[in-house]
Scaffold this active site. Structure first.
Site, PDB file in Angstrom:
ATOM      1  N   LYS A 115       0.829  -1.226   0.000  1.00 33.85           N
ATOM      2  CA  LYS A 115       0.000   0.000   0.000  1.00 33.85           C
ATOM      3  C   LYS A 115       0.848   1.254   0.000  1.00 33.85           C
ATOM      4  O   LYS A 115       0.473   2.266  -0.597  1.00 33.85           O
ATOM      5  CB  LYS A 115      -0.959  -0.011   1.188  1.00 33.85           C
ATOM      6  N   LYS A 153      -3.757   3.194   2.795  1.00 33.12           N
ATOM      7  CA  LYS A 153      -4.876   2.352   2.334  1.00 33.12           C
ATOM      8  C   LYS A 153      -6.079   3.221   1.969  1.00 33.12           C
ATOM      9  O   LYS A 153      -6.769   2.964   0.972  1.00 33.12           O
ATOM     10  CB  LYS A 153      -5.253   1.350   3.422  1.00 33.12           C
TER      11      LYS A 153
END
Ligand code: HSE
Length: 437
Positions: free
Chosen positions: A104, A204
């Site tokens: 991420k 994220k």
């Protein structure tokens, strides 16, 4: 049966080894579910891992050699970090290979360029494992909710933070002790400040927001605040108000732009969201047609993350993984596309003020809030938690406000901290009532 899909795995830490285990142990079932079998073709491993047996699969010390191996059709990047991982993904895409990544941080920082390269090359760059561990949330947003305008996304998307807050709230365990356990269990990032300062969740959230609102990842600049100021007392006070403290990540579309924020928040204890405990993650998505939907599951740990990696591999084996999910959704955002500054956020707040226990202090607090147009929802003064400073008794005043502009709350906090009767910094936690979403 078509030719097997050759898989090169770069990085054999907790997640990489769990992927290998899953592919080895469940190979028969996986083979029945797709027209192409998944075949381990190469490992990228900088140094031997005690206990890891590569079997007959070739091992490269140079990760880039995995991307160049003609038997590798898809490079699975599980190295972490951004520099070497970026070089690997770029090379793999340039070589015309598909990429599956759980990284991420890499995508949050370089995703726009990498997805553009994937599109140009006509190869998939799949990233289900990068958000919310085992929960198939990228698939839900991209496929299951494709008919919706997405209004908001609210998540508990850092398992380590949820684990820490859950243990602090329930068992009253010290922060450092719980964090060490999260590291031992393989939940925490290599640098655990990424977890506790909200950086991992911000990475994220930027990916979810890009997909949800059709904006470039680079524009999804996320405000983040860590857990370190939350004390055991705050859990008790929140509970007395009917709330729990959870690590919230919120992306909400407003007319002026996007609210993108990660911080500990009070959420009503009766909501399902508040029941999500330990390393579990949860993502709620509000779509204009479907209404609110909720997805819950393990958000960190080897096996859960391997589940998401293998799901991407299965999509590739079925030929159903497409090149560039976020870009395909671009230009759909209604309202502003830019991330709003925190001063433009609008939510209720929890304030904990430590003040001298003398007549008139509460009135001064109320006057400051009222002069900023902030309405008090509930208030408690906890005499049993009073402390002694020399001759002076100090007492925590804890209150909940109604929803207010954050700029007004910031000004009120500055004025409160300037009162001679107030000691130290005022703690502000944001409240997410959900009902208003
Ligand atoms: N450190 C991350 C977490 C791992 O705790 O959620 C999964 O991304």
């Amino acid at each position: 049966m078509d030719k097997p899909l050759g898989i090169g795995i770069c990085g054999l830490g907790t997640v990489g080894q769990a992927v290998v285990r899953l592919l080895r142990e469940e190979g028969d079932i996986l083979a029945r579910r797709a027209p192409r079998a998944l075949k381990l073709a190469a490992f990228g491993l900088r140094r031997d891992k005690p206990g890891f047996d590569p079997g007959a699969v070739p091992v490269y010390r140079d990760m880039l050699a995995v991307a160049r191996d003609p038997n590798v059709d898809v490079v699975v990047e599980l190295m972490g970090g951004t520099d070497d991982a970026k070089a690997l993904v770029e090379l793999a895409l340039t070589e015309g290979k598909a990429v599956v990544t759980a990284n991420k941080a890499l995508l949050s920082e370089h995703g726009d360029a990498l997805f553009a390269l994937a599109t140009q090359q006509g190869v998939p760059l799949a990233y289900e494992a990068s958000v919310a561990g085992g929960i198939p949330i990228i698939k839900a947003l991209r496929e299951g909710l494709a008919g919706n305008r997405i209004e908001w996304v609210a998540g508990i998307i850092n398992g380590t933070s949820n684990f820490i807050l859950t243990e602090m709230a329930g068992a009253g365990r010290p922060f450092a002790d719980v964090l060490a356990e999260a590291q031992r269990l393989g939940y925490a990032e290599a640098d655990p400040t990424f977890d506790v300062e909200g950086i991992d969740a911000a990475h994220k959230l930027s990916l979810l927001a890009s997909l949800a609102f059709g904006v470039p990842i680079a524009s999804a600049k996320v405000f983040s605040e860590g857990l370190s100021r939350v004390t055991p007392d705050d859990f008790r006070y929140a509970e007395a108000f009917g709330y729990r403290i959870k690590p919230l990540a919120l992306a909400r579309r407003r007319n002026a732009g996007l609210e993108l924020r990660v911080h500990p928040a009070l959420v009503p204890e009766k909501t399902l969201f508040a029941q999500v405990q330990g390393v579990q993650n949860a993502v709620m998505i509000g779509g204009h047609a479907v209404g609110p939907t909720l997805y819950v599951g393990a958000g960190a740990g080897g096996d859960a993350t391997a589940s998401a990696v293998v799901a991407d591999l299965m999509d590739l084996a079925r030929g159903t993984q497409h090149a560039m999910p976020p870009l395909a959704y671009r230009k759909e955002a209604q309202g502003g596309e830019a991330a709003l500054p925190s001063t433009a956020f609008h939510s209720p707040a929890y304030l904990r003020i430590v003040a001298e226990d003398t007549p008139g202090v509460l009135a001064q607090v109320a006057t400051i809030l009222s002069s900023e147009g902030i309405n008090i929802e509930a208030l408690m003064q906890k005499a049993q938690d009073s402390t002694q400073e020399g001759e002076t008794t100090c007492v925590p005043i804890v209150l909940l406000t109604r929803a207010a502009d954050e700029a007004a709350i910031d000004r009120a906090i500055t004025a409160l901290e300037a009162l001679p009767a107030v000691r130290g910094a005022v703690l502000r936690l944001r409240v997410e009532p959900f009902a208003a979403s």
